[in-house]
Design an enzyme around this catalytic site. Structure first.
Site, PDB file in Angstrom:
ATOM      1  N   GLU A  99      37.009  41.038  30.785  1.00 58.14           N
ATOM      2  CA  GLU A  99      37.803  41.944  29.599  1.00 58.14           C
ATOM      3  C   GLU A  99      39.362  41.856  30.791  1.00 58.14           C
ATOM      4  O   GLU A  99      38.995  42.165  31.581  1.00 58.14           O
ATOM      5  CB  GLU A  99      37.647  42.978  29.889  1.00 58.14           C
ATOM      6  CG  GLU A  99      38.280  44.342  28.864  1.00 58.14           C
ATOM      7  CD  GLU A  99      39.717  44.730  29.465  1.00 58.14           C
ATOM      8  OE1 GLU A  99      40.566  44.266  28.587  1.00 58.14           O
ATOM      9  OE2 GLU A  99      39.428  45.720  29.730  1.00 58.14           O
TER      10      GLU A  99
ATOM     11  N   CYS B  50      45.552  47.231  30.147  1.00 55.70           N
ATOM     12  CA  CYS B  50      45.326  45.779  29.863  1.00 55.70           C
ATOM     13  C   CYS B  50      45.572  46.417  28.144  1.00 55.70           C
ATOM     14  O   CYS B  50      46.113  45.253  27.127  1.00 55.70           O
ATOM     15  CB  CYS B  50      43.710  45.071  29.740  1.00 55.70           C
ATOM     16  SG  CYS B  50      42.577  46.568  29.742  1.00 55.70           S
TER      17      CYS B  50
ATOM     18  N   GLU C 218      52.235  39.006  30.170  1.00 54.43           N
ATOM     19  CA  GLU C 218      51.910  40.686  30.408  1.00 54.43           C
ATOM     20  C   GLU C 218      52.406  41.410  32.084  1.00 54.43           C
ATOM     21  O   GLU C 218      52.551  40.620  32.176  1.00 54.43           O
ATOM     22  CB  GLU C 218      50.443  41.208  30.272  1.00 54.43           C
ATOM     23  CG  GLU C 218      50.181  41.981  30.224  1.00 54.43           C
ATOM     24  CD  GLU C 218      48.418  41.804  30.631  1.00 54.43           C
ATOM     25  OE1 GLU C 218      47.661  40.795  31.635  1.00 54.43           O
ATOM     26  OE2 GLU C 218      47.327  42.736  30.411  1.00 54.43           O
TER      27      GLU C 218
ATOM     28  N   LYS D 285      32.688  44.840  43.332  1.00 51.47           N
ATOM     29  CA  LYS D 285      34.242  44.739  44.149  1.00 51.47           C
ATOM     30  C   LYS D 285      34.485  45.442  43.482  1.00 51.47           C
ATOM     31  O   LYS D 285      35.140  44.984  42.869  1.00 51.47           O
ATOM     32  CB  LYS D 285      33.819  43.218  44.640  1.00 51.47           C
ATOM     33  CG  LYS D 285      34.523  42.837  45.238  1.00 51.47           C
ATOM     34  CD  LYS D 285      35.827  41.829  45.480  1.00 51.47           C
ATOM     35  CE  LYS D 285      36.529  41.891  45.034  1.00 51.47           C
ATOM     36  NZ  LYS D 285      37.457  42.509  45.581  1.00 51.47           N
TER      37      LYS D 285
HETATM   38  P1  NAP Z   1      43.353  39.903  39.513  1.00 54.35           P
HETATM   39  O1  NAP Z   1      43.759  38.899  40.751  1.00 54.35           O
HETATM   40  O2  NAP Z   1      42.645  38.924  38.226  1.00 54.35           O
HETATM   41  O3  NAP Z   1      42.358  41.268  40.068  1.00 54.35           O
HETATM   42  C1  NAP Z   1      41.164  41.822  38.978  1.00 54.35           C
HETATM   43  C2  NAP Z   1      39.876  41.526  40.109  1.00 54.35           C
HETATM   44  O4  NAP Z   1      40.045  40.843  40.774  1.00 54.35           O
HETATM   45  C3  NAP Z   1      40.364  42.588  41.895  1.00 54.35           C
HETATM   46  O5  NAP Z   1      38.850  43.047  42.333  1.00 54.35           O
HETATM   47  C4  NAP Z   1      40.248  41.260  42.866  1.00 54.35           C
HETATM   48  O6  NAP Z   1      40.565  40.527  43.420  1.00 54.35           O
HETATM   49  C5  NAP Z   1      39.519  39.864  41.726  1.00 54.35           C
HETATM   50  N1  NAP Z   1      39.477  38.394  42.752  1.00 54.35           N
HETATM   51  C6  NAP Z   1      40.920  37.781  42.562  1.00 54.35           C
HETATM   52  N2  NAP Z   1      41.048  36.625  42.301  1.00 54.35           N
HETATM   53  C7  NAP Z   1      39.468  36.681  42.802  1.00 54.35           C
HETATM   54  C8  NAP Z   1      38.946  35.439  42.958  1.00 54.35           C
HETATM   55  N3  NAP Z   1      38.967  34.014  43.212  1.00 54.35           N
HETATM   56  N4  NAP Z   1      37.549  35.482  43.144  1.00 54.35           N
HETATM   57  C9  NAP Z   1      36.844  36.853  42.672  1.00 54.35           C
HETATM   58  N5  NAP Z   1      37.545  37.940  42.451  1.00 54.35           N
HETATM   59  C10 NAP Z   1      38.939  37.932  43.043  1.00 54.35           C
HETATM   60  O7  NAP Z   1      44.389  41.438  39.412  1.00 54.35           O
HETATM   61  P2  NAP Z   1      45.666  41.411  39.809  1.00 54.35           P
HETATM   62  O8  NAP Z   1      45.764  40.804  40.448  1.00 54.35           O
HETATM   63  O9  NAP Z   1      44.901  42.778  40.250  1.00 54.35           O
HETATM   64  O10 NAP Z   1      47.080  41.857  38.832  1.00 54.35           O
HETATM   65  C11 NAP Z   1      47.780  41.060  38.471  1.00 54.35           C
HETATM   66  C12 NAP Z   1      47.705  40.620  36.923  1.00 54.35           C
HETATM   67  O11 NAP Z   1      46.672  40.703  35.905  1.00 54.35           O
HETATM   68  C13 NAP Z   1      48.291  41.706  36.326  1.00 54.35           C
HETATM   69  O12 NAP Z   1      49.713  42.303  36.507  1.00 54.35           O
HETATM   70  C14 NAP Z   1      48.079  42.436  34.867  1.00 54.35           C
HETATM   71  O13 NAP Z   1      49.056  41.644  34.416  1.00 54.35           O
HETATM   72  C15 NAP Z   1      46.696  41.786  35.862  1.00 54.35           C
HETATM   73  N6  NAP Z   1      45.616  42.831  34.693  1.00 54.35           N
HETATM   74  C16 NAP Z   1      45.420  42.925  33.884  1.00 54.35           C
HETATM   75  C17 NAP Z   1      44.288  44.143  33.922  1.00 54.35           C
HETATM   76  C18 NAP Z   1      43.344  44.855  32.757  1.00 54.35           C
HETATM   77  O14 NAP Z   1      42.602  45.714  32.607  1.00 54.35           O
HETATM   78  N7  NAP Z   1      43.287  44.001  31.822  1.00 54.35           N
HETATM   79  C19 NAP Z   1      44.100  44.908  35.489  1.00 54.35           C
HETATM   80  C20 NAP Z   1      44.837  44.383  35.508  1.00 54.35           C
HETATM   81  C21 NAP Z   1      45.560  43.282  36.345  1.00 54.35           C
HETATM   82  P3  NAP Z   1      41.521  41.580  45.419  1.00 54.35           P
HETATM   83  O15 NAP Z   1      41.769  42.947  45.062  1.00 54.35           O
HETATM   84  O16 NAP Z   1      41.171  41.158  46.380  1.00 54.35           O
HETATM   85  O17 NAP Z   1      42.673  40.874  44.488  1.00 54.35           O
END
Ligand code: NAP
Ligand code: MG
Length: 499
Positions: free
Chosen positions: A257, A291, A392, A183
């Site tokens: 990760e 990240c 972060e 996904k």
């Molecule tokens: P996120 O909410 O953790 O989303 C990452 C992935 O998980 C997306 O595909 C998201 O889908 C999915 N997801 C969200 N809630 C879920 C659930 N309950 N069950 C299963 N999958 C789920 O991250 P984000 O909102 O995109 O970013 C928020 C913060 O995360 C950023 O500001 C940053 O601090 C951090 N981040 C870290 C990394 C890294 O590489 N470590 C990467 C991105 C973000 P949707 O797109 O549909 O929400």
């Protein structure tokens, strides 16, 4: 005529789910819009999966598994090599799609695609050269250890490196003989779907399935599906925690990760020009949405002024603009929400008493005002306990902390919930290794930043997650070990006579 116009005909306006080797609309007909962060304009409609589509995707992956796991290492390696060639043949197109959907500068998107091709080639080599283990129990008995694939792997990826992080997961999973349902993030599904199209005549149907959809709906349904055998996730620590709990319910092996707040440490004997550049790369690459960003910069007091001057110059000169312009070094953030989140952290930093040396504002330029652009931002007079030093931010905001003693900087670097990466800049190799060993992270660079070749492992300590990606050890994370004990004697042991 822009680069986008050149490719306009190849850009689809409508994308569907990729299940069992075919594109199909979702059962519900539901779609989402994906936008170009450079100007907020619509790029395409994308079908989104719900439980029914998830069922179909998992079933397709299950059906494909028996044949795929039975392929020889040679067959699988050859397929991976063909995929590497295919990515390279379509490198510019994939890079443009990535840049349009995510906002990263084209030159960085091209680097992503080259890294992707290399992942395929590296793992093709790994599975051809893999050898097993054997254990001698005694003269007449030994064990052989076999690595077997797990089955259907559920993968959830974020938006910051949409295809690169996906491929970090897809390649070792397929190489080890598993099948995949992945996904993408809701705001960046296009490159993975375009990649899926390129695999259509190479991968057997069902081996790779791509189901865009909301995390809270499609993501949850996938992770809770009874027929998946492992979960791999990259994203926020909050969602990672939640996913860990779902995995525990079904006793599923998991690779997480998660986030980071990594320390970049500059000693007075650093190769100073390279260190300043490394500090800038550490926070400006991909607009800081990485990240492994080097978002906490520790600078020794003796070189503090020189480093700040050097950084300020880079921050002022960096070219911000349309990501498709080949000279642009910084594009927009992913969306308005992320932009507001980063701007809110700038305000927090000011209230906490840090000094804003440069940036901190939305870019007001007339041609960029509809995009989600922010200036590169530099804070000094930061202390390690401030929110801007502990949380972060996921944007181009660098916080600089001055230090004097080696032990002092080690303690500060380790005072963080995260442990993903870090770097030490010093020409004293004894000190550099001593400090690198003292910091609790999965990767430490010495006089380098952010290089993760396919043959080196990547993953976190502490709240940055567990499991490793890249490197052949990722194959271990995508398989399970069977111990086959073999006895060479035919004589009964006489066990019952002893009773
Ligand atoms: P996120 O909410 O953790 O989303 C990452 C992935 O998980 C997306 O595909 C998201 O889908 C999915 N997801 C969200 N809630 C879920 C659930 N309950 N069950 C299963 N999958 C789920 O991250 P984000 O909102 O995109 O970013 C928020 C913060 O995360 C950023 O500001 C940053 O601090 C951090 N981040 C870290 C990394 C890294 O590489 N470590 C990467 C991105 C973000 P949707 O797109 O549909 O929400
Ligand atoms: Mg988008």
């Amino acid at each position: 005529m822009t680069l986008k116009d050149d490719w306009e005909e190849q850009l689809q306006k409508e994308y569907h789910l990729f299940i069992n080797g075919q594109f199909k609309p979702s059962e519900s007909g539901d779609r989402i819009l994906t936008r170009n962060p450079a100007n907020g304009e619509m790029l395409a409609f994308v079908s989104v999966a719900d439980e029914k589509d998830v069922d179909q995707a998992v079933e397709a992956a299950q059906n494909a598994f028996e044949d795929w796991k039975a392929t020889s290492a040679q067959e699988r390696a050859n397929i991976l090599l063909r995929l590497a060639d295919r990515v390279e043949e379509n490198l510019t197109f994939l890079a443009i799609i990535e840049s349009l959907d995510n906002g990263k500068p084209l030159r960085e998107a091209r680097e992503d695609m080259m890294t992707i091709a290399d992942q395929f080639r590296y793992f093709a080599g790994c599975i051809r050269s893999q050898e097993g283990r054997y254990i001698q129990h005694n003269q007449a008995a030994f064990s052989i250890l076999i690595h077997e694939p797990l089955g259907v792997i559920a993968q959830i990826v974020p938006w910051n490196f949409p295809l690169l992080i996906a491929v970090w997961k897809i390649v070792p999973a397929l190489a080890a003989g598993n099948t995949v349902v992945i996904k993408p993030a809701s705001n960046t599904p296009l490159s993975i779907l375009e990649f899926a199209r390129l695999t259509q005549d190479i991968l057997p149907p069902g081996v790779l399935n791509v189901i865009p959809g909301l995390g809270t709906k499609c993501g949850e349904a996938l992770l809770k599906h009874r027929n998946i055998n492992k979960i791999t996730f990259t994203g926020s620590t909050e969602v990672g925690k939640h996913i860990g709990k779902i995995a525990a319910e079904s006793i599923l092996p998991t690779t997480l990760e998660l986030g980071g707040k990594s320390a970049n440490i500059i000693f007075p004997d650093a190769p100073i020009k390279k260190a300043i550049e490394g500090a800038a790369i550490g926070i400006l690459y991909n607009q800081g949405q990485v990240c492994s960003a080097g978002s906490r910069l520790f600078v020794h007091e003796e070189v503090y002024d020189e480093v700040i001057e050097g950084l300020k110059k880079i921050f002022m000169e960096i070219k911000i603009g349309d990501p498709l312009d080949p000279d642009v070094q910084m594009g927009p953030l992913i969306d308005e929400k992320q932009l507001q989140k980063v701007l809110a952290y700038v305000e927090i930093g000011k209230k906490e008493g840090a000094t804003l040396i440069y940036g901190g504002q939305r870019v007001e330029d007339e041609t960029l005002k509809n995009g989600f652009y922010i200036q590169p931002t530099l804070f000094t007079n930061v202390t390690n306990d401030m929110k801007i030093a502990q949380e972060e931010i996921f944007g181009p905001v660098l916080v600089v902390i001055k230090f004097r003693e080696e032990q002092e900087v080690i303690d500060m670097a380790n005072h963080s919930p995260y442990g993903l990466v870090g770097a030490v800049w010093s020409k004293d190799i004894n000190r550099a290794i001593r400090v690198a060993k003292s910091i609790d992270t999965g990767t430490m660079w010495i006089n380098e930043f952010n290089l993760v070749p396919a043959h080196s492992p990547f993953g976190g300590y502490k709240k940055s997650g567990y499991g490793r990606e890249s490197h052949k050890m990722a194959l271990k994370d995508y398989s399970q070990v069977k111990n086959i004990y073999i006895s060479l004697t035919e004589e009964p042991t006489g066990w019952y006579k002893k009773l």
